[in-house]
Design an enzyme around this catalytic site. Structure first.
Site, PDB file in Angstrom:
ATOM      1  N   ALA A  32       0.858  -1.197   0.000  1.00 20.83           N
ATOM      2  CA  ALA A  32       0.000   0.000   0.000  1.00 20.83           C
ATOM      3  C   ALA A  32       0.891   1.243   0.000  1.00 20.83           C
ATOM      4  CB  ALA A  32      -0.962  -0.008   1.187  1.00 20.83           C
ATOM      5  N   HIS A  37       6.698   6.092   1.465  1.00 23.27           N
ATOM      6  CA  HIS A  37       7.569   4.957   1.134  1.00 23.27           C
ATOM      7  C   HIS A  37       8.498   5.327  -0.014  1.00 23.27           C
ATOM      8  CE1 HIS A  37       3.877   2.795   2.686  1.00 23.27           C
ATOM      9  NE2 HIS A  37       4.819   2.243   3.424  1.00 23.27           N
ATOM     10  N   LYS A 149       7.727   8.365  10.843  1.00 24.80           N
ATOM     11  CA  LYS A 149       6.326   8.441  11.247  1.00 24.80           C
ATOM     12  C   LYS A 149       6.064   7.419  12.357  1.00 24.80           C
ATOM     13  CE  LYS A 149       1.741   7.693   9.869  1.00 24.80           C
ATOM     14  NZ  LYS A 149       1.810   6.337  10.448  1.00 24.80           N
TER      15      LYS A 149
END
Ligand code: PAF
Length: 280
Positions: A32, A37, A149
């Site tokens: 996902a 990323h 994060k």
């Protein structure tokens, strides 16, 4: 880019690169993929001769089966993103390949893995350590790239890597945010457009809390009150902690690095969002 599904093929391919003296960067993901990323992959491509990106939705780190069930699965789109970023190898194994037998290993790094996410999601960091330690041993990377994060996750992975003697460099990479401040997360795909807008208040409030001039306790209480006052948001926890040990702090002078880590339920489903803010 080569897509590899088995550990033996991955090892064979990397052995060849190592023979040629190539440095190897690893970007572990659960798929996902989003711009957050992509930023890790681009950085690894810049800093290493070979970049391996693992795409594996690791069941052992989900303590809530519903959470695992609704996690987005987007392998084809993920591979397109990785191609564009210049990744060399996408490692996308099956669950059977990684866990032919249940993994019974127990990792324990208190307080780093017992506070905050560790307390809210029992077993979560144990599952993260299980998969990441496996990936480190298959790939033997020179560098591993992780998004800040998941601030606590990086602290736990550092301890696991030290504990097991992995010699790689852990490279923490800054949070990527939407223009309104919402931290990019695969879970954002589960929010409605309206909920996404609401979720942007989390970072706005965290950011505002840096300039209030309040004590640690008052800052904590202010953030919780402000976020909870927004319909559709509910704070699960907000902890102001030492940036390295993750132990609670009570005064701004107590330590050189202080971070506020938050988890908020957003929307009707609800979706659990995490974020953090650096105070110093
Ligand atoms: O951060 C994640 O996406 C996962 O926890 C990780 C590091 C890929 C392990 O499954």
């Amino acid at each position: 880019m080569t897509v590899i599904n088995t550990i033996s093929e991955l090892r064979e391919c990397l052995a060849q690169h190592r023979k040629e003296g190539h440095s190897i960067g690893l970007v572990p993901t659960m798929g996902a993929l989003h711009e957050g990323h992509a930023s890790l992959v681009r950085r690894s491509v810049k800093e290493n001769d070979v970049t391996v990106v693992s795409i594996f939705l690791n069941p052992t780190q989900f303590n809530d089966p519903k959470d695992l069930e609704r996690y987005p699965r987007t392998l084809d789109a993920d591979c397109r993103i990785l191609e564009q970023c210049g990744a060399d190898i996408a490692f996308a194994p099956t669950v059977k390949e990684i866990y032919p037998e249940p993994d019974t290993r127990q990792f324990s790094y208190p307080p780093t893995d017992t506070v905050m996410e560790g307390a809210m999601r029992p077993g979560h960091f144990n599952g993260v350590c299980q998969i990441v330690s496996k990936l480190f041993s298959y790939v033997e990377p020179d560098r591993g790239y992780f998004g800040e994060k998941d601030y606590q996750q990086i602290a736990v992975i550092r301890r696991m890597a030290d504990d097991l003697g992995f010699r790689l460099q852990i490279v923490p990479c800054p949070v990527v945010r939407q223009s309104d401040g919402l931290a990019l997360s695969s879970r954002n795909a589960l929010l409605s457009p309206e909920e996404r807008k609401t979720a942007a208040n989390i970072y706005r409030i965290l950011n505002e809390s840096r300039s209030l001039g309040l004590s640690v306790q008052q800052t904590h209480d202010w953030v919780v009150k402000e976020i909870n006052a927004i319909p559709g948001l509910e704070v699960q926890y907000f902890s102001i902690v030492d940036g390295d040990s993750l132990a609670d702090v009570t005064s701004w002078d107590e330590t050189a690095s202080i971070v506020g880590c938050i988890t908020v339920f957003c929307g009707t489903t609800p979706i659990r969002l995490i974020d953090h803010i650096r105070y110093k």
